[in-house]
Design a protein around this motif. Structure first.
Motif, short mmCIF file in Angstrom:
data_model
loop_
_atom_site.label_atom_id
_atom_site.label_comp_id
_atom_site.label_asym_id
_atom_site.label_seq_id
_atom_site.Cartn_x
_atom_site.Cartn_y
_atom_site.Cartn_z
N ARG A 55 0.83 -1.14 -0.03
CA ARG A 55 0.20 -0.33 0.00
C ARG A 55 0.51 1.11 0.00
NH1 ARG A 55 -1.41 3.36 4.17
NH2 ARG A 55 -1.12 1.81 5.54
N TYR A 67 4.98 0.78 8.66
CA TYR A 67 5.76 0.19 7.98
C TYR A 67 6.44 0.18 6.72
CZ TYR A 67 0.36 -1.10 7.82
OH TYR A 67 -1.53 -1.42 8.12
N GLY A 96 2.25 -8.37 5.08
CA GLY A 96 3.21 -9.33 6.21
C GLY A 96 3.96 -9.11 7.22
N THR A 97 4.42 -9.82 7.41
CA THR A 97 4.93 -10.20 8.93
C THR A 97 6.58 -10.52 8.83
OG1 THR A 97 2.73 -10.47 10.45
CG2 THR A 97 4.80 -10.55 11.54
N ILE A 116 -2.51 -7.44 12.92
CA ILE A 116 -3.23 -8.15 11.43
C ILE A 116 -4.45 -8.20 11.00
CG2 ILE A 116 -0.22 -8.86 11.61
CD1 ILE A 116 -1.41 -11.08 11.58
N ARG A 151 -11.45 8.97 8.12
CA ARG A 151 -10.38 9.84 8.72
C ARG A 151 -9.79 9.82 6.86
NH1 ARG A 151 -8.15 3.11 9.36
NH2 ARG A 151 -9.14 2.68 7.49
#
Ligand code: 5GP
Length: 202
Positions: A55, A67, A96-97, A116, A151
């Motif tokens: 993103r 991130y 992803g982690t 997550i 937001r």
């Protein structure tokens, strides 16, 4: 072994026994990020895993802090190299982690908090059976939609994708050990603290 400490809120909470994984999941816009930041500020023994995503950064987001912002090609390469503990596609982006930092922390006896989405949480649960999994619910779906729109950081198409996915995620809330309604922030944080200290999982 459990220890007891006094939190900023004045409440008393037990520290986790070391090396545990806590997964915080819930629909986009439910306030997971705010809850997580509060938890981390109150419990320095918890570590946060910084995720990678394809993103684009939102205004104010910082690479390497919010991130690791990477492109799809790099993300795919990292998948092939087995660098993710879990990963999933969410609202047309990949998340992803990173595996190594989490494994290193767990092996050194530190506890880690992952914030997550649902598919990733399922993958983590399959790999680490003794995690504590927490699902954050909005007070109502209308309230969630109001928060996502409020937001003003996403396009209308992205908002629609997130709302559709939110419905699916909420339907799966009962898969998690604990469900916490984020109506009042302070109450929700206390509920999570109680789940962590009293869940009997640690
Ligand atoms: P956002 O784009 O709003 O920052 O995040 C969208 C969703 O992706 C949120 O539900 C967030 O919890 C989730 N997410 C963030 N990082 C990860 C990750 O590393 N893995 C997975 N599976 N989901 C993540």
């Amino acid at each position: 072994m459990m220890q007891v400490l006094s939190t900023n809120s004045g409440a008393t909470a037990k520290l986790l026994s070391p090396g545990k994984l806590i997964v915080l999941t819930g629909p986009s816009g439910v306030g997971k990020g705010t809850l997580m930041r509060l938890l981390l500020s109150r419990h320095p023994e918890l570590n946060y895993s910084i995720s990678a995503t394809t993103r684009l950064p939102r205004p104010g987001e910082v690479d390497g802090k919010d991130y690791f912002f990477i492109d799809r090609t790099k993300f795919q390469r990292l998948i092939e190299e087995g660098e993710f503990l879990e990963w999933a596609e969410f609202a047309s982006n990949l998340y992803g982690t990173p595996r190594k930092p989490v494994i290193d922390l767990l092996e050194s006896g530190s506890s880690v908090l992952l914030e997550i989405e649902l598919e990733g949480a399922r993958q983590i649960r399959a790999k680490f059976p003794d995690i504590l999994s927490i699902f954050i619910l909005p007070p109502t779906f209308n309230e969630l939609e109001k928060r996502i729109r409020g937001r003003k950081k996403d396009s209308e198409a992205a908002i629609s994708r997130r709302l559709k996915r939110a419905k699916e995620e909420i339907d799966s809330a009962c898969e998690f050990h604990i469900q916490v309604v984020n109506d009042d922030l302070e109450t929700a944080v206390c509920d999570i603290e109680m789940a962590i200290s009293d869940g009997g999982l640690f």
